[in-house]
Write an enzyme that holds these catalytic residues in place. Sequence first.
Site, PDB file in Angstrom:
ATOM      1  N   GLY A 242       0.794  -1.223   0.000  1.00 15.54           N
ATOM      2  CA  GLY A 242       0.000   0.000   0.000  1.00 15.54           C
ATOM      3  C   GLY A 242       0.826   1.272   0.000  1.00 15.54           C
ATOM      4  CG  ASP A 243       5.390   3.087   0.492  1.00  8.34           C
ATOM      5  OD1 ASP A 243       5.405   3.690   1.578  1.00  8.34           O
ATOM      6  OD2 ASP A 243       6.081   3.421  -0.488  1.00  8.34           O
ATOM      7  CG  LEU A 244       0.596   6.760  -1.032  1.00  9.27           C
ATOM      8  CD1 LEU A 244       0.303   8.170  -0.551  1.00  9.27           C
ATOM      9  CD2 LEU A 244      -0.494   6.278  -1.981  1.00  9.27           C
ATOM     10  CD1 TRP A 277       9.718   3.055  -1.794  1.00 12.79           C
ATOM     11  CD2 TRP A 277      10.877   2.324  -0.017  1.00 12.79           C
ATOM     12  NE1 TRP A 277       8.821   2.767  -0.789  1.00 12.79           N
ATOM     13  CE2 TRP A 277       9.501   2.328   0.306  1.00 12.79           C
ATOM     14  CE3 TRP A 277      11.798   1.909   0.933  1.00 12.79           C
ATOM     15  CZ2 TRP A 277       9.031   1.919   1.559  1.00 12.79           C
ATOM     16  CZ3 TRP A 277      11.334   1.508   2.175  1.00 12.79           C
ATOM     17  CH2 TRP A 277       9.952   1.513   2.477  1.00 12.79           C
TER      18      TRP A 277
END
Length: 288
Positions: A242-244, A277
């Site tokens: 769920g990390d944007l 990331w």
Amino acid sequence: MDVPGGLPADPLRRFLVAHAVPGAERFDAATGTHERVVPTAAGPVAAAVVLGAGERCERVLVRAPAPVLGEVAGLVRRWLDLDGGVAAAEAHLRADPSLAALVAARPGLRVPRSVSGAETALLTVLGQQVSLAAARTFAGRLVAAHGRPAGEGLLAFPDPGALAAAGPDALRAVTGLTGARSRALHALAELLAGGLDLDAAREAGEGPAARERLLEVRGVGPWTADCVALRVLGEDDAFLPGDLVLRAAMGRVSPAQALARAQGWRPWRGYALLHLWTAHAFAGVTGG
């Protein structure tokens, strides 16, 4: 300390700067030196980790008081993931075309871990649903109000017991957090002060059970628990669908799509997460 295989230094330096807690940490860009307070059996001490200013880091220099230098060096090895399974992770992830270019661009990319499980968990709650800059502001206020001097002009991050004793209203007053976030921070501090030792859970291989206990805290959801699982509990397969930032790096996919696509990355999804990331944070190579 030698760094097996070396590591790309710039992403690590940027990570340290972005997460540095005002009052408890500082970074000298000219020398690549990160100073912070490190917990030891003799109490918190100020220590320095020198990464240098080069493109890659082949050796890390650690400075700390002589009586605890060995203990601090061990914590730094864990913090910087110097003994992690990076070689096995990269060998596995290179088989995925969407990750191969990322791994080739930054070989040796480690997962930043933790020197204090309690500190990292509490900071993760402070960072829920806000920018890194806002999280650092909240953390700096917390350290200024409840930290203890540890030498070299630095303050130790507050003990969970001190935060538990302060109460949620006091934490809200000194940090500027919302009421709900202050209550979550306080509840987590109570859990940690009451005996949940995240570092011991890692050493005992009890990460999954510790993660479940974190999820029992009202206001702590899967994103927070999985961040702690990755950075503190040493769960190399931890993933944050769920990390944007992750979802943007993967092409703005849904959490379900991110989770499905990552199945082939197991059991090294945590390293894939760091590559994605990092790629999203830097211009140049992208993946997904």
